[in-house]
Design an enzyme around this catalytic site. Structure first.
Site, short mmCIF file in Angstrom:
data_model
loop_
_atom_site.label_atom_id
_atom_site.label_comp_id
_atom_site.label_asym_id
_atom_site.label_seq_id
_atom_site.Cartn_x
_atom_site.Cartn_y
_atom_site.Cartn_z
N ARG A 1 0.82 -1.22 0.00
CA ARG A 1 0.00 0.00 0.00
C ARG A 1 0.86 1.27 0.00
O ARG A 1 0.37 2.35 -0.25
CB ARG A 1 -0.93 0.00 1.22
CG ARG A 1 -1.89 -1.19 1.20
CD ARG A 1 -2.92 -1.10 2.28
NE ARG A 1 -3.40 -2.45 2.65
CZ ARG A 1 -4.47 -2.69 3.39
NH1 ARG A 1 -5.18 -1.71 3.85
NH2 ARG A 1 -4.82 -3.93 3.67
N VAL A 2 2.12 1.10 0.31
CA VAL A 2 3.03 2.26 0.25
C VAL A 2 3.46 2.48 -1.21
O VAL A 2 3.60 3.61 -1.66
CB VAL A 2 4.25 2.03 1.15
CG1 VAL A 2 5.34 3.06 0.91
CG2 VAL A 2 3.83 2.02 2.61
#
Lengths: 521, 132
Positions: A379-380
């Site tokens: 998700r980064v």
């Protein structure tokens, strides 16, 4: 010798013994690692208590005895206190005095732990000298708030092409490694630790490997592996093996987090691997059932989510005002028959900032690491990638996704148009390029180089069965004749036009010198 | 309804009115019967017993010394620091025991508190202090 005698004499003279007032209780019942204690008025939840095993023993026996037997007060009931024994529960006797220590359980932390193997209480297991640290951190600590944090933007290179290219991990992130048994989950974690050798010393994170409920032989093998590669110089092992009590297995990940927080608070980077949280949940379930806490779904206690959320929230990247340190967490979860919709896996997936999903089918097909890039996510994302990697790996995921869509048509390859055939061949090449032997992590500049060349089309006619040999040969050529370009990429973290040109030259030179590894049309 | 609530109520009533013990016990049995909680009586008895035991423990001071102490010596010791302030006036019974492993000094236990002023503890602390 005289000065030692003088020093001891001064210590003895200056020492002032004080009568101690202690809150005590008496063991009423003891079974299955849980002691029911009558007394202990005013004891706090989670407070450390000590079983007075030395009562009645002579001074000599006390001095030569093993470490004190500790416990943790976990159930504060109407008439009694239920204490979880953190050690050999066989020593606990009915009628034994228990004294409250007045503080929450804490463990020794500091640079003295680097290179050591300890248990959940910070006691050494590697046979070396006992630890003598200046600081102790509480096992349980509230995670940092929003204001004290900063977004994740610095990459943590695992040395695994598939991960660094498509599922990049940043410092301060929580990235779950999930898969069935024997799919290479621990290998991903260990390779990440070993790969930190490729980082400059000033940027190298302190690595903490927490073994929960693992076989002692596995932990010993990992320690030896890390020692052989020189990785123990920046690694700490926290071990609560399967022969440890459920209480010690429950505490192990929190101990790892407490150790990592020391370095994070000091402005450094740390990486903690929890191997694995499935066994951690089982240990907590066992403890909760013995404490007579009401069982919920699958007999897990009601706060099983909170157990993992409060642990994983302690991983963070701190703001510059707080020192700029980070604690990256790589929790591992073992699934049963690829079921990611089970209770514990779904809990941890919802907590972490992404997952690396390892599949048995891919593993058995020879695709190792067996990462399903379609389901794996970070998700980064590219915020945790260098400019160089962003440039070369940007389209990688899309190309592989397209390849998977077209894979079904492979058997009809003679009937396909040229563009489709090209995509299929390209996809096959990328799959081969992304394969990697275990315990051979690549430096970031080499990853960039090989992914760039594979994407440029220069190796499109490579013999797919010899890709590993091609990769090895190409790196050998780069190291001997084009070392400067690798150095430039490593230092600038970017892939300039000049560097691209030189890499293409290197690839062309390699192709010319190794024609037997390529298929002529 | 819990047996411990009945036990606590009875214990408190007996403490406030010790002269009415027989009457209170009779009234207690009738109250329990009227409330339909006769089945709790065995548990109430056990709970009451535990309360009495706890009270007894709280009213008892155990003095453990390395050598035998006379009653007078014990009383004088209990009037000094740190035992003086740690003990309340409600304490009645003093039990004296001997444990030679203490080397010297005393350990005073009362209720849920222990004051360790033994030489053994002091020597262990000194050892820890030196080796730290």
């Amino acid at each position: 010798m005289e000065h030692i005698v003088e020093k001891l004499k001064k210590q003895i003279v200056d020492f002032t013994p004080k009568a101690r007032s202690e809150k005590i209780g008496v063991v009423v019942t003891a079974a299955d690692g849980i002691a029911e204690v009558d007394g202990l008025d005013g004891v706090m939840m989670g407070e450390m208590v000590m079983f007075d095993t030395g009562e009645g023993e002579s001074l000599e026996e006390n001095l030569s005895g093993e470490n004190a037997l500790l416990g943790m007060a976990l159930n504060l009931e109407e008439d009694t206190v239920k204490v979880v024994v953190l050690g050999d529960a066989v020593k606990v006797k009915e009628g034994m005095t228990v004294k409250a220590m007045g503080s929450i359980l804490s463990i020794p932390v500091g640079p003295e732990l680097v290179g050591r193997v300890v248990n959940s209480l910070g006691e050494v297991l590697d046979g070396g000298i006992p630890l003598n640290t200046k600081q102790r951190n509480p096992i349980e600590r509230k995670a940092y708030g929003v204001i004290e944090r900063k977004s994740v933007s610095t990459p943590l290179h695992t040395g695994i092409k598939a991960i660094d290219g498509m599922v990049p991990i940043g410092r301060g992130q929580r990235e779950l490694i999930i898969g069935d048994r024997q799919t290479g989950k621990t290998v991903v974690a260990i390779d990440t630790i070993i790969n930190q050798l490729n980082e400059p010393v000033k940027d190298r994170p302190i690595c903490i490997y927490v073994a929960i409920g693992q076989k002692e032989s596995k932990v010993a093998r990992i320690v030896q592996q890390l020692r052989d590669r020189g990785a123990m110089d920046y690694t700490i092992i926290v071990s609560a093996s399967s022969s440890s009590s459920a209480a010690l297995q429950f505490l192990a990940p929190f101990a790892g987090a407490a150790i990592g927080e020391y370095f994070m608070d000091a402005g450094k980077d740390a990486l903690v691997v929890y191997d694995d949280l499935s066994k951690h949940a089982i240990a907590y379930r066992q403890m909760s059932l013995l404490l007579r806490r009401p069982p919920g779904r699958e007999a897990y206690p009601g706060d099983i989510f909170y157990l993992h959320s409060r642990l994983l929230e302690r991983a963070a990247r701190l703001s510059d005002k707080m020192g700029g340190g980070s604690l990256t967490a790589l929790p591992i979860i073992e699934t049963q028959e690829n079921d990611v919709s089970a209770y514990i896996p779904t809990n941890v997936i919802s907590i972490t900032d992404g997952q690396i999903y390892l599949e048995t089918d891919l593993f058995n097909k020879g695709i190792r690491p067996a990462i399903n890039v379609g389901v794996s996510v970070s998700r980064v994302g590219s915020s945790a990638q260098t400019k160089a990697m962003k440039k070369v790996a940007g389209k990688l995921r899309l190309e592989l996704a397209q390849f998977r869509e077209l894979e079904a048509f492979v058997q009809f390859s003679s009937d396909l148009d040229e563009d489709t055939k090209r995509r299929i061949e390209k996809g096959k090449l990328m799959v081969e390029i992304l394969k990697q032997d275990k315990n051979v992590p690549l430096s970031f500049e080499k990853e960039v180089a090989i992914i760039f060349i594979a994407g440029s089309g220069l190796f499109d006619n490579a013999d797919k069965s010899k890709v590993a040999e091609i990769e090895k040969g190409f790196f050998a050529l780069c190291e001997s004749q084009y070392a400067e370009v690798l150095r430039t990429i490593a230092e600038s973290k970017d892939l300039s036009e000049d560097s691209q040109k030189i890499l293409k030259e290197a690839a062309a030179a390699f192709k010319a010198a190794s024609k037997e590894l390529f298929v002529t049309a | 309804m819990r047996a411990s609530y009945y036990a606590r109520a009875l214990h408190s009533a007996l403490k406030e009115h010790p002269e009415m013990e027989e009457k209170l016990l009779k009234q207690f049995a009738e109250t329990v019967k009227a409330n339909g909680h006769t089945y709790l009586l065995p548990k109430i008895v056990r709970s009451f017993g535990k309360l009495r035991e706890k009270e007894e423990k709280g009213n008892t001071i155990q003095v453990t010394s390395a050598v035998s102490l006379s009653e007078q010596q014990t009383q004088e010791l209990l009037k000094k620091e740190p035992f003086k302030h740690a003990l309340s006036t409600s304490h009645k019974k003093v039990i004296r025991t001997v444990d030679s492993s203490l080397v010297g000094g005393v350990i005073v236990k009362t209720g849920n508190e222990r004051i360790d002023a033994s030489y053994k503890r002091a020597l262990l602390d000194l050892y820890q202090h030196i080796t730290e």
